[in-house]
Scaffold this active site. Sequence first.
Site, PDB file in Angstrom:
ATOM      1  N   HIS A   1       0.772  -1.174  -0.023  1.00 56.62           N
ATOM      2  CA  HIS A   1       0.016   0.026   0.018  1.00 56.62           C
ATOM      3  C   HIS A   1       0.994   1.185  -0.101  1.00 56.62           C
ATOM      4  O   HIS A   1       0.585   2.182  -0.730  1.00 56.62           O
ATOM      5  CB  HIS A   1      -1.047  -0.132   1.115  1.00 56.62           C
ATOM      6  CG  HIS A   1      -1.911   1.148   1.369  1.00 56.62           C
ATOM      7  ND1 HIS A   1      -3.084   1.191   0.792  1.00 56.62           N
ATOM      8  CD2 HIS A   1      -1.754   2.463   2.133  1.00 56.62           C
ATOM      9  CE1 HIS A   1      -3.593   2.403   0.938  1.00 56.62           C
ATOM     10  NE2 HIS A   1      -2.820   2.993   1.823  1.00 56.62           N
ATOM     11  N   GLU A   2       1.877   1.093   0.946  1.00 58.01           N
ATOM     12  CA  GLU A   2       2.735   2.548   1.073  1.00 58.01           C
ATOM     13  C   GLU A   2       3.529   2.581  -0.238  1.00 58.01           C
ATOM     14  O   GLU A   2       3.822   3.715  -0.486  1.00 58.01           O
ATOM     15  CB  GLU A   2       3.347   2.497   2.318  1.00 58.01           C
ATOM     16  CG  GLU A   2       2.546   2.405   3.681  1.00 58.01           C
ATOM     17  CD  GLU A   2       1.488   3.786   3.733  1.00 58.01           C
ATOM     18  OE1 GLU A   2       1.819   4.654   2.791  1.00 58.01           O
ATOM     19  OE2 GLU A   2       0.437   3.508   4.394  1.00 58.01           O
TER      20      GLU A   2
ATOM     21  N   HIS B   1       1.556   4.286  -2.914  1.00 58.50           N
ATOM     22  CA  HIS B   1       1.629   5.734  -2.623  1.00 58.50           C
ATOM     23  C   HIS B   1       3.143   6.303  -3.195  1.00 58.50           C
ATOM     24  O   HIS B   1       2.953   7.324  -3.925  1.00 58.50           O
ATOM     25  CB  HIS B   1       1.441   6.002  -1.321  1.00 58.50           C
ATOM     26  CG  HIS B   1       0.205   6.160  -0.852  1.00 58.50           C
ATOM     27  ND1 HIS B   1      -1.046   6.392  -1.670  1.00 58.50           N
ATOM     28  CD2 HIS B   1      -0.406   5.547   0.560  1.00 58.50           C
ATOM     29  CE1 HIS B   1      -2.128   6.108  -0.989  1.00 58.50           C
ATOM     30  NE2 HIS B   1      -1.791   5.616   0.156  1.00 58.50           N
TER      31      HIS B   1
ATOM     32  N   HIS C   1      -5.654   6.456  -2.746  1.00 58.85           N
ATOM     33  CA  HIS C   1      -6.317   5.094  -2.296  1.00 58.85           C
ATOM     34  C   HIS C   1      -7.660   5.008  -3.331  1.00 58.85           C
ATOM     35  O   HIS C   1      -8.099   5.496  -4.305  1.00 58.85           O
ATOM     36  CB  HIS C   1      -7.024   5.895  -1.072  1.00 58.85           C
ATOM     37  CG  HIS C   1      -6.252   6.003   0.020  1.00 58.85           C
ATOM     38  ND1 HIS C   1      -6.388   7.144   0.811  1.00 58.85           N
ATOM     39  CD2 HIS C   1      -5.309   5.002   0.501  1.00 58.85           C
ATOM     40  CE1 HIS C   1      -5.409   6.776   1.786  1.00 58.85           C
ATOM     41  NE2 HIS C   1      -4.712   5.821   1.675  1.00 58.85           N
ATOM     42  N   CYS C   2      -8.031   3.648  -3.288  1.00 60.34           N
ATOM     43  CA  CYS C   2      -8.853   3.137  -4.267  1.00 60.34           C
ATOM     44  C   CYS C   2     -10.217   2.844  -3.552  1.00 60.34           C
ATOM     45  O   CYS C   2     -10.052   2.254  -2.430  1.00 60.34           O
ATOM     46  CB  CYS C   2      -8.217   1.905  -4.791  1.00 60.34           C
ATOM     47  SG  CYS C   2      -9.141   0.716  -6.006  1.00 60.34           S
TER      48      CYS C   2
ATOM     49  N   CYS D   1      -8.634  -4.190  -3.098  1.00 62.39           N
ATOM     50  CA  CYS D   1      -7.387  -3.688  -3.599  1.00 62.39           C
ATOM     51  C   CYS D   1      -6.587  -3.264  -2.352  1.00 62.39           C
ATOM     52  O   CYS D   1      -7.172  -2.775  -1.652  1.00 62.39           O
ATOM     53  CB  CYS D   1      -7.777  -2.522  -4.551  1.00 62.39           C
ATOM     54  SG  CYS D   1      -6.177  -1.732  -5.015  1.00 62.39           S
TER      55      CYS D   1
ATOM     56  N   CYS E   1      -5.608  -3.686  -7.800  1.00 62.80           N
ATOM     57  CA  CYS E   1      -6.681  -3.954  -8.448  1.00 62.80           C
ATOM     58  C   CYS E   1      -6.271  -3.765  -9.857  1.00 62.80           C
ATOM     59  O   CYS E   1      -5.095  -2.983 -10.108  1.00 62.80           O
ATOM     60  CB  CYS E   1      -8.018  -3.328  -8.032  1.00 62.80           C
ATOM     61  SG  CYS E   1      -8.042  -1.669  -8.440  1.00 62.80           S
TER      62      CYS E   1
ATOM     63  N   CYS F   1      -5.826   0.099 -10.498  1.00 64.60           N
ATOM     64  CA  CYS F   1      -4.620   0.598  -9.825  1.00 64.60           C
ATOM     65  C   CYS F   1      -3.124  -0.028 -10.481  1.00 64.60           C
ATOM     66  O   CYS F   1      -2.121   0.650 -10.644  1.00 64.60           O
ATOM     67  CB  CYS F   1      -4.547   0.315  -8.318  1.00 64.60           C
ATOM     68  SG  CYS F   1      -5.753   1.401  -7.572  1.00 64.60           S
TER      69      CYS F   1
END
Length: 192
Positions: free
Chosen positions: A137-138, A141, A147-148, A153, A172, A175
Amino acid sequence: MRDMIIVVPIGEVPSDVLSFLSENIESFYMKFGIGVKIIGSLPISAFSHAYDFYRNQYLARHFLPALSIIRRDYKALAVMGVTEVDLYESGLNFIFGIAHPGFGVALISLHRLYPEFYGEPPDRKLLKERALKEAMHELGHVFGLEHCPNPKCVMHFSNSIIDTDIKSWMYCKNCLRKLEERLGRGYVRGRT
């Protein structure tokens, strides 16, 4: 080492978790020609200025400049810090992680990823899965993803550990397409 993600333990971090993160992040990002390397740890005492005695937590943003220096020194694409201390940001009770795309750095905390934190029995596999989700996740970024809305995701915002457990460790389709566009066009590689 431009096409390298550096993983930096901050304080005592379990080596099996670091290895799991390194192997899985590399298995995904290798398709972009990006490898992963774990380097020696930074002492948590170097971040005593980030500690809030009343909260018993560390202000996450204070870790980012040190990670940025490591990125510069290693000429790395990105740096991911991993710590066991509890993190927060202004206006939030806690955070699982933080990223700064401009610096090319991210930080995750294992503190609230342990099942024991929630009164559950130890589960190393679950801890590693949660850590991988937060790391991916990070890094998303860092590489320009936002953010999704898709709760499955990895880029979906985790407001609680339940959100983290629901989502996958993968991006996903939407993304992933954005990530491929950014990394394929030198979105990050052209930065210093």
